[in-house]
Design a protein around this motif. Structure first.
Motif, mmCIF file in Angstrom:
data_model
loop_
_atom_site.group_PDB
_atom_site.id
_atom_site.type_symbol
_atom_site.label_atom_id
_atom_site.label_comp_id
_atom_site.label_asym_id
_atom_site.label_seq_id
_atom_site.Cartn_x
_atom_site.Cartn_y
_atom_site.Cartn_z
ATOM 1 N N HIS A 148 40.614 -71.899 60.021
ATOM 2 C CA HIS A 148 40.372 -72.983 60.971
ATOM 3 C C HIS A 148 40.039 -72.393 62.336
ATOM 4 O O HIS A 148 40.704 -71.454 62.795
ATOM 5 C CB HIS A 148 41.611 -73.876 61.113
ATOM 6 C CG HIS A 148 42.123 -74.425 59.822
ATOM 7 N ND1 HIS A 148 41.617 -75.571 59.250
ATOM 8 C CD2 HIS A 148 43.095 -73.977 58.987
ATOM 9 C CE1 HIS A 148 42.262 -75.822 58.122
ATOM 10 N NE2 HIS A 148 43.160 -74.864 57.941
ATOM 11 N N PRO A 151 42.034 -73.119 69.264
ATOM 12 C CA PRO A 151 41.782 -73.338 70.696
ATOM 13 C C PRO A 151 41.601 -72.030 71.459
ATOM 14 O O PRO A 151 42.289 -71.037 71.199
ATOM 15 C CB PRO A 151 43.041 -74.072 71.168
ATOM 16 C CG PRO A 151 43.637 -74.664 69.935
ATOM 17 C CD PRO A 151 43.301 -73.714 68.825
ATOM 18 N N ALA A 162 50.899 -72.294 65.211
ATOM 19 C CA ALA A 162 50.342 -73.289 64.284
ATOM 20 C C ALA A 162 50.917 -73.140 62.878
ATOM 21 O O ALA A 162 51.045 -74.133 62.155
ATOM 22 C CB ALA A 162 48.816 -73.183 64.242
ATOM 23 N N SER A 166 52.711 -76.244 61.269
ATOM 24 C CA SER A 166 52.110 -76.913 60.109
ATOM 25 C C SER A 166 53.138 -77.124 59.010
ATOM 26 O O SER A 166 53.144 -78.161 58.333
ATOM 27 C CB SER A 166 50.919 -76.107 59.584
ATOM 28 O OG SER A 166 51.339 -74.915 58.947
ATOM 29 N N THR A 309 48.022 -79.915 56.845
ATOM 30 C CA THR A 309 48.579 -80.266 58.156
ATOM 31 C C THR A 309 48.128 -79.327 59.270
ATOM 32 O O THR A 309 48.478 -79.549 60.439
ATOM 33 C CB THR A 309 50.119 -80.278 58.109
ATOM 34 O OG1 THR A 309 50.582 -79.016 57.634
ATOM 35 C CG2 THR A 309 50.627 -81.391 57.208
ATOM 36 N N PRO A 311 45.103 -78.822 60.775
ATOM 37 C CA PRO A 311 44.349 -79.449 61.869
ATOM 38 C C PRO A 311 45.234 -80.247 62.821
ATOM 39 O O PRO A 311 45.055 -80.190 64.047
ATOM 40 C CB PRO A 311 43.354 -80.350 61.124
ATOM 41 C CG PRO A 311 43.155 -79.669 59.802
ATOM 42 C CD PRO A 311 44.513 -79.139 59.453
ATOM 43 N N ALA A 312 46.213 -80.971 62.269
ATOM 44 C CA ALA A 312 47.135 -81.734 63.124
ATOM 45 C C ALA A 312 47.988 -80.795 63.966
ATOM 46 O O ALA A 312 48.255 -81.070 65.146
ATOM 47 C CB ALA A 312 48.020 -82.640 62.268
ATOM 48 N N LEU A 314 47.193 -77.813 65.080
ATOM 49 C CA LEU A 314 46.355 -77.285 66.155
ATOM 50 C C LEU A 314 46.121 -78.335 67.239
ATOM 51 O O LEU A 314 46.130 -78.021 68.438
ATOM 52 C CB LEU A 314 45.032 -76.784 65.585
ATOM 53 C CG LEU A 314 45.130 -75.501 64.743
ATOM 54 C CD1 LEU A 314 43.835 -75.271 63.968
ATOM 55 C CD2 LEU A 314 45.454 -74.297 65.621
ATOM 56 N N ARG A 315 45.931 -79.588 66.834
ATOM 57 C CA ARG A 315 45.763 -80.658 67.833
ATOM 58 C C ARG A 315 47.024 -80.831 68.659
ATOM 59 O O ARG A 315 46.965 -81.037 69.884
ATOM 60 C CB ARG A 315 45.407 -81.976 67.143
ATOM 61 C CG ARG A 315 44.026 -82.028 66.533
ATOM 62 C CD ARG A 315 43.584 -83.463 66.243
ATOM 63 N NE ARG A 315 44.520 -84.191 65.378
ATOM 64 C CZ ARG A 315 44.464 -84.193 64.055
ATOM 65 N NH1 ARG A 315 43.529 -83.485 63.428
ATOM 66 N NH2 ARG A 315 45.323 -84.908 63.339
ATOM 67 N N LEU A 316 48.181 -80.755 68.004
ATOM 68 C CA LEU A 316 49.450 -80.916 68.721
ATOM 69 C C LEU A 316 49.671 -79.774 69.705
ATOM 70 O O LEU A 316 50.115 -79.984 70.842
ATOM 71 C CB LEU A 316 50.602 -81.003 67.718
ATOM 72 C CG LEU A 316 52.003 -81.272 68.274
ATOM 73 C CD1 LEU A 316 52.028 -82.508 69.159
ATOM 74 C CD2 LEU A 316 53.002 -81.438 67.124
ATOM 75 N N GLU A 318 47.316 -78.060 71.172
ATOM 76 C CA GLU A 318 46.336 -78.209 72.254
ATOM 77 C C GLU A 318 46.646 -79.403 73.150
ATOM 78 O O GLU A 318 46.207 -79.455 74.304
ATOM 79 C CB GLU A 318 44.942 -78.351 71.653
ATOM 80 C CG GLU A 318 43.816 -78.083 72.624
ATOM 81 C CD GLU A 318 42.472 -77.955 71.939
ATOM 82 O OE1 GLU A 318 41.553 -77.393 72.545
ATOM 83 O OE2 GLU A 318 42.328 -78.426 70.789
ATOM 84 N N SER A 319 47.446 -80.353 72.651
ATOM 85 C CA SER A 319 47.709 -81.592 73.397
ATOM 86 C C SER A 319 48.568 -81.391 74.634
ATOM 87 O O SER A 319 48.580 -82.228 75.532
ATOM 88 C CB SER A 319 48.404 -82.609 72.480
ATOM 89 O OG SER A 319 49.764 -82.233 72.236
#
Length: 361
Positions: A148, A151, A162, A166, A309, A311-312, A314-316, A318-319
């Motif tokens: 994947h 960031p 991550a 995950s 999980t 992608p989620a 990594l989004r968390l 980066e959030s």
């Protein structure tokens, strides 16, 4: 790329050595990664200390192998990649990436039905000779790997989080949390904190975090816990019952790896509650199975790795919702891997410990 690199090599339990080994070569459909950071997992520590899950006992064969490089929580930058791999993963030279810890075969019954995290051969970075890990300056991403893009704006040791995150999110998904649930998370280490953050995203009635260390409980609040209980100061079973009208928790997610946390969870759950076990235990755990069956008719679920999980996670990351500066507590050069293992064992003074290949001691 030719030459040698610095790497940790496993020769057996409590026999990990820093060595100079050849830089691996990427074959067709593969990529060469320059490692930026690699986290030390609690399972790495248990493997180092010789846990039967990894090295076998009278009931099971050894799963871990010697003469390989450990490390399955990592991020790095692509330095070599061919067109086939670039097209498959959507990345190119210079990109920062993460790779899921399992390298599936994509041929067994589990892989064929989408449950790649339970792949029958079960090769994982850092435990098998076919898939050396990231406690090294370079690592090959085999064509079967799940890669994947990661960031760019976040320190690499935080991106490497991550992997445990995950796993935590997968455990939360297994729990099937509902809006009116009381959720208890046992253990506020790296994975437990991720479980709390994941559970908070489900917006249940309350999240209760359990740990023995005040500083970990403070971190749990920052990750989304509504109530924190110190297991050394209160009877957590009674406290949870007080908070739930005498019934007990709806969901218990175990993330400590300590045998006592298993019985604790069975006792504080309500009838028809859900128990999710994530931890890796050093030794077998015994419980009263009558609690699971005749007493409460519990739903007891295992959780392993982080199926779908990443992608989620990594989004968390980066959030900005997580206190990553505090969770990612220690960064050490590769040469200090033994200090890193010791810090993981000293949970009162560390949270997530990472090694940074290529930096000087």
């Amino acid at each position: 790329m030719t030459g040698t690199m610095q790497a940790v090599v496993v020769h057996g339990p409590e026999d990990y050595r820093l060595e100079q080994i050849p830089v691996p070569e990427a074959g067709p459909g593969e990529a060469l990664l320059k490692v930026e950071a690699v986290g030390i997992c609690a399972s790495d520590l248990k493997c180092y200390h010789g846990a039967a899950k990894f090295w076998g006992d009278e009931n099971r064969p050894a799963w871990a192998e010697t003469d390989t490089v450990p490390g399955h929580e990592f991020t790095g930058r692509i330095v070599e990649i061919d067109e086939e791999a670039s097209r498959r993963w959507g990345v190119q030279v210079g990109d920062r990436v993460v790779a899921e810890q399992i390298v599936p075969c994509w041929e067994c019954r589990y892989c064929n039905r989408g449950d790649y995290h339970m792949c029958q051969p079960h090769d994982m970075f850092g435990f098998k000779r076919r898939t050396p890990g990231a406690m090294a300056e370079y690592l090959v991403l085999p064509k079967e790997a799940l890669v994947h893009k990661a960031p760019e704006s976040i320190p690499p040791w935080q991106v490497a989080y991550a992997e445990p995150l995950s796993c935590a999110l997968h455990a939360v998904e297994r729990a099937g949390i509902r809006f009116d649930d009381t959720v208890v998370v046992a253990g506020c280490g790296p994975i437990g904190l991720g479980m709390i953050a994941g559970a908070a995203a489900k917006f249940p009635q309350r999240i209760i975090a359990l740990d023995a260390l005040p500083q970990k409980l403070e971190l749990a609040r920052k990750c989304g816990a509504d109530v924190t209980l110190n297991i050394t100061e209160v009877d957590v079973v009674e406290e949870v019952k007080k908070l739930t009208g005498g019934y007990g928790a709806d969901v218990y997610i175990e993330g400590t790896g300590h045998p006592s946390a298993v019985a604790q969870g069975l006792n504080l759950l309500r009838k028809l509650g859900t128990f999710v076990e994530y931890s890796v235990f050093k030794d077998p755990v015994t419980v009263d199975w009558s609690i699971i069956s005749d007493d409460k008719e519990l739903n007891v679920l295992g959780a392993h790795l982080g199926q779908d999980t990443w992608p989620a996670a990594l989004r968390l990351i980066e959030s900005g919702r997580l206190p990553l500066d505090e969770i990612c507590s220690h960064q050490l050069p590769l040469s200090e891997f033994q200090k890193g293992l010791d810090l993981v064992a000293d949970s009162a003074n560390s949270v997530k410990v990472s090694l940074i290949p290529g930096t000087a001691a």
